[in-house]
Design a protein around this motif. Sequence first.
Motif, PDB file in Angstrom:
ATOM      1  N   ARG A 151      52.458  46.044  35.273  1.00 51.39           N
ATOM      2  CA  ARG A 151      52.224  44.994  34.280  1.00 51.39           C
ATOM      3  C   ARG A 151      51.223  45.421  33.218  1.00 51.39           C
ATOM      4  NH1 ARG A 151      54.804  43.564  38.151  1.00 51.39           N
ATOM      5  NH2 ARG A 151      56.178  41.745  38.177  1.00 51.39           N
ATOM      6  N   PHE A 152      50.235  46.194  33.592  1.00 49.77           N
ATOM      7  CA  PHE A 152      49.298  46.687  32.584  1.00 49.77           C
ATOM      8  C   PHE A 152      49.943  47.761  31.717  1.00 49.77           C
ATOM      9  CE2 PHE A 152      46.214  44.420  35.061  1.00 49.77           C
ATOM     10  CZ  PHE A 152      45.274  44.042  34.120  1.00 49.77           C
ATOM     11  N   GLU A 153      50.795  48.565  32.306  1.00 52.51           N
ATOM     12  CA  GLU A 153      51.526  49.562  31.521  1.00 52.51           C
ATOM     13  C   GLU A 153      52.427  48.885  30.495  1.00 52.51           C
ATOM     14  OE1 GLU A 153      54.974  52.908  32.433  1.00 52.51           O
ATOM     15  OE2 GLU A 153      53.476  52.445  33.967  1.00 52.51           O
ATOM     16  N   VAL A 185      50.136  36.217  42.004  1.00 50.85           N
ATOM     17  CA  VAL A 185      49.178  35.864  40.963  1.00 50.85           C
ATOM     18  C   VAL A 185      47.875  36.570  41.311  1.00 50.85           C
ATOM     19  CG1 VAL A 185      47.876  34.036  39.815  1.00 50.85           C
ATOM     20  CG2 VAL A 185      50.229  33.600  40.556  1.00 50.85           C
ATOM     21  N   TRP A 186      47.367  37.347  40.351  1.00 53.03           N
ATOM     22  CA  TRP A 186      46.118  38.063  40.570  1.00 53.03           C
ATOM     23  C   TRP A 186      45.024  37.492  39.674  1.00 53.03           C
ATOM     24  CZ3 TRP A 186      50.682  41.026  39.785  1.00 53.03           C
ATOM     25  CH2 TRP A 186      51.178  41.653  40.941  1.00 53.03           C
ATOM     26  N   THR A 187      43.821  37.390  40.227  1.00 52.24           N
ATOM     27  CA  THR A 187      42.675  36.854  39.495  1.00 52.24           C
ATOM     28  C   THR A 187      41.626  37.945  39.322  1.00 52.24           C
ATOM     29  OG1 THR A 187      43.054  34.650  40.423  1.00 52.24           O
ATOM     30  CG2 THR A 187      40.891  35.078  39.457  1.00 52.24           C
ATOM     31  N   ARG A 188      41.144  38.089  38.113  1.00 59.52           N
ATOM     32  CA  ARG A 188      40.124  39.104  37.828  1.00 59.52           C
ATOM     33  C   ARG A 188      38.787  38.676  38.421  1.00 59.52           C
ATOM     34  NH1 ARG A 188      38.743  39.315  31.801  1.00 59.52           N
ATOM     35  NH2 ARG A 188      37.138  37.876  32.508  1.00 59.52           N
ATOM     36  N   PRO A 226      42.100  37.209  32.575  1.00 56.53           N
ATOM     37  CA  PRO A 226      41.510  36.584  33.762  1.00 56.53           C
ATOM     38  C   PRO A 226      42.507  36.382  34.899  1.00 56.53           C
ATOM     39  CG  PRO A 226      40.732  35.500  31.777  1.00 56.53           C
ATOM     40  CD  PRO A 226      41.812  36.445  31.347  1.00 56.53           C
ATOM     41  N   THR A 227      43.763  36.120  34.557  1.00 58.16           N
ATOM     42  CA  THR A 227      44.817  36.018  35.574  1.00 58.16           C
ATOM     43  C   THR A 227      46.038  36.796  35.110  1.00 58.16           C
ATOM     44  OG1 THR A 227      45.698  33.968  34.624  1.00 58.16           O
ATOM     45  CG2 THR A 227      44.060  33.745  36.380  1.00 58.16           C
ATOM     46  N   VAL A 228      46.739  37.361  36.061  1.00 59.21           N
ATOM     47  CA  VAL A 228      47.953  38.128  35.784  1.00 59.21           C
ATOM     48  C   VAL A 228      49.066  37.577  36.662  1.00 59.21           C
ATOM     49  CG1 VAL A 228      49.056  40.401  35.843  1.00 59.21           C
ATOM     50  CG2 VAL A 228      46.656  40.196  35.174  1.00 59.21           C
ATOM     51  N   GLN A 229      50.177  37.229  36.042  1.00 59.39           N
ATOM     52  CA  GLN A 229      51.326  36.722  36.777  1.00 59.39           C
ATOM     53  C   GLN A 229      52.207  37.881  37.215  1.00 59.39           C
ATOM     54  OE1 GLN A 229      51.732  33.424  37.459  1.00 59.39           O
ATOM     55  NE2 GLN A 229      49.845  32.945  36.347  1.00 59.39           N
ATOM     56  N   GLY A 230      52.635  37.834  38.463  1.00 58.20           N
ATOM     57  CA  GLY A 230      53.494  38.888  38.992  1.00 58.20           C
ATOM     58  C   GLY A 230      54.765  38.312  39.576  1.00 58.20           C
ATOM     59  N   THR A 236      41.869  40.246  42.620  1.00 59.91           N
ATOM     60  CA  THR A 236      42.194  39.836  43.973  1.00 59.91           C
ATOM     61  C   THR A 236      43.438  38.963  43.941  1.00 59.91           C
ATOM     62  OG1 THR A 236      41.334  38.802  46.000  1.00 59.91           O
ATOM     63  CG2 THR A 236      40.771  37.751  43.906  1.00 59.91           C
ATOM     64  N   ASP A 237      44.144  38.909  45.069  1.00 54.43           N
ATOM     65  CA  ASP A 237      45.352  38.097  45.129  1.00 54.43           C
ATOM     66  C   ASP A 237      44.981  36.635  45.357  1.00 54.43           C
ATOM     67  OD1 ASP A 237      44.459  38.534  47.766  1.00 54.43           O
ATOM     68  OD2 ASP A 237      46.453  38.068  48.544  1.00 54.43           O
TER      69      ASP A 237
END
Length: 279
Positions: A262-264, A104-107, A89-93, A142-143
């Motif tokens: 990050r997904f890789e 921080v990206w939100t699905r 649901p969230t990805v930290q960058g 989205t950011d």
Amino acid sequence: MSPGGVPGAGRPASVSFGEPERWPRPFARRTRGQVVAAAVCLVLGTGLIGGAVTGAWLADGPEGPGTRHAFAVAGDLWHEVPVDQLFPPTVQGRGAGPGEADRVWTRIAVAPDSGCKGAFDALLTRALAPVGCERLLRATYTDATQSHVTTVGLLFTEADAAGMEALARRFERERLDRRGDLMPLPYAAKDTTAEGFGPGQRASWAISVLTDAPVVVYAVSGWADGRTVDEPQPAEDAMRSGATTAPAQAGLGHEARGLADRFERALRQRAGTPTERPS
């Protein structure tokens, strides 16, 4: 000597194991130099053997047993890992933005898993055809400001390690990951911030053909307000210092590359790939 036997003719028919047999010890009087030399040889030999074992485990090619196992595991992740783990649901960058700013990206949407029919433009479909399509998974993020939208795709192929190597070499040799006519398509979900994120809104993109997993990872970014983009730019170019295009100034190259990386990395960690080879 057994009764009636001949001295030296043989050993007794019955031998007791109560005491060990005491054989001569020709090496009992080693000099100090000999002992040191033997110890050095032992250490060096152990190190060489250990290095060989470690090298085999870290082998970054199809011949390494660890890599073969990780390659197979990665190919099964699409139906074994829950969607919330594949697409959190969230990805930290951390350090992923311009000037190493945190992101921080939100699905906001997850596409139903599917095949690849209609999922790519014709030229990209043709370029990816040699590795086949086992499954395609996509999600749009989205950011924090909800100004940008980015679709991330995980294309699970039908290829073996040799096939992925061949495709990766072609992408690198012909720079296919930088061609504007080979941009991936976004996933525009209705009733979300990305509803207007269509082909004309693509601003920057990144494509990675993995060689230690049968997966192609990609990301394509754009503005959330639906504006069209006249000059899309590959992420590597948009991230260069001094780049002045609109996607570069907005940091959309960082959005695409940051999420793709990050997904890789997460996919490799889940598959247990011993090394992270640049793609």
